[in-house]
Design an enzyme around this catalytic site. Structure first.
Site: not given
Length: 306
Positions: A202, A34
């Protein structure tokens, strides 16, 4: 000549993983995912990463954040851990679930945004926490969380050229965005759905290129053993409406993907993660490749390198 070639091959094979310039993954000392990439006033590029813990157990053991930086896109400095769940006063007592973060800078302060549940029932108690520091890679202290938000994840904060900051977050097919107040810890008005996105899952990220706003994200792709793709949309406003433009990163070897897009020293880059080191979906590693735009502003497909 044959001896020289064999010697070079031997050196390459024996070299420590990650010591050869521009290998992907770029972080090999630990498992990271991430990546949120930013260039700050000191001239360095920083990535704020979540951390996969071995042995893996899905995403629930993710419990801390690390920061890495570079000034040449080859050598990366590990600034160490900047936050873990035990430092979140309002957080889930069992810890874990420190998922994809972001960072922003305004008026001399760095604001670190992170999702973390406040209760044992983690999936329904997500909050977007905020920690602050005067340094980009150390000294962060949790100040609280942003009130009046839904229990969703993946915060992204984009600060426009006029100084106005915008917050985006989402998950489960829904993405919302809105203005932040000057204190960077409260929403100014209401969050609203980001319209025009196709197959949003997302990992929202916003950047600006030649006056146009780009919202990139991970989709729900799941076909023939491949999973998330990275898609993007463009708009004339930081809050849309958005026009869907296409895919810019095809699936990696990981079950998930989550990325960021940033310009550094005149070159644009796409950050993402894969499972190339571990071959396990939940032990991921951060990667980066060059990103290019077409003349009409659309993004060329990123070529994933190894």
């Amino acid at each position: 000549m044959t001896y020289m070639i064999r010697s070079v091959i031997a050196v390459l094979l024996l070299a420590p993983l990650g010591s050869i310039a521009q290998n992907n993954p770029i972080i090999t000392s630990m498992y990271t995912a991430d990546p949120s990439a930013h260039v700050w006033a000191d001239g360095r590029l920083y990535i704020y990463c979540s951390h996969d813990v071995a042995p893996p157990r899905g995403c629930d053991l993710m419990d801390r954040y690390h920061v890495f930086s570079t000034d040449d896109m080859v050598h990366w400095k590990d600034h160490g851990e900047i936050l873990n769940s035990s430092q979140v006063p309002w957080g889930r007592k069992e810890g874990g679930f420190m998922w994809a973060p972001d960072c922003a800078y305004k008026n001399g302060t760095y604001y670190f945004y992170f999702p973390h549940p406040s209760g044992t029932d983690w999936n329904h108690t997500w909050k977007i926490g905020v920690a602050t520091s005067k340094s980009p890679a150390s000294g962060f202290t949790v100040q609280g969380y942003i009130p009046q938000l839904k229990p969703m994840i993946d915060p992204c904060v984009f600060v426009d050229e006029d100084g106005q900051a915008y917050l985006y977050y989402g998950g489960g097919g829904r993405c919302e965005g809105g203005k932040l107040k000057d204190n960077m810890m409260e929403v100014d008005g209401e969050m609203k759905p980001m319209e025009g996105l196709v197959d949003f899952h997302e990992a929202s990220w916003v950047h600006k290129y030649k006056g146009l706003y780009y919202l990139s994200y991970s989709d729900n792709h799941d076909s023939a053993g491949t999973h998330n793709q990275m898609r993007y949309a463009t708009g004339n406003s930081p809050l849309g409406p958005w026009t869907y433009r296409g895919i810019y990163i095809t699936p990696t070897d990981s079950y998930t993907d989550h990325g960021s897009i940033v310009e550094y020293k005149g070159q644009w880059y796409a950050f993402y993660h894969n499972s190339n080191l571990s071959h396990n979906d939940w032990l991921r590693s951060v990667c980066v490749d060059k990103l290019f735009f077409n003349e009409d502003g659309t993004i060329k497909m990123v070529r994933q390198t190894h």
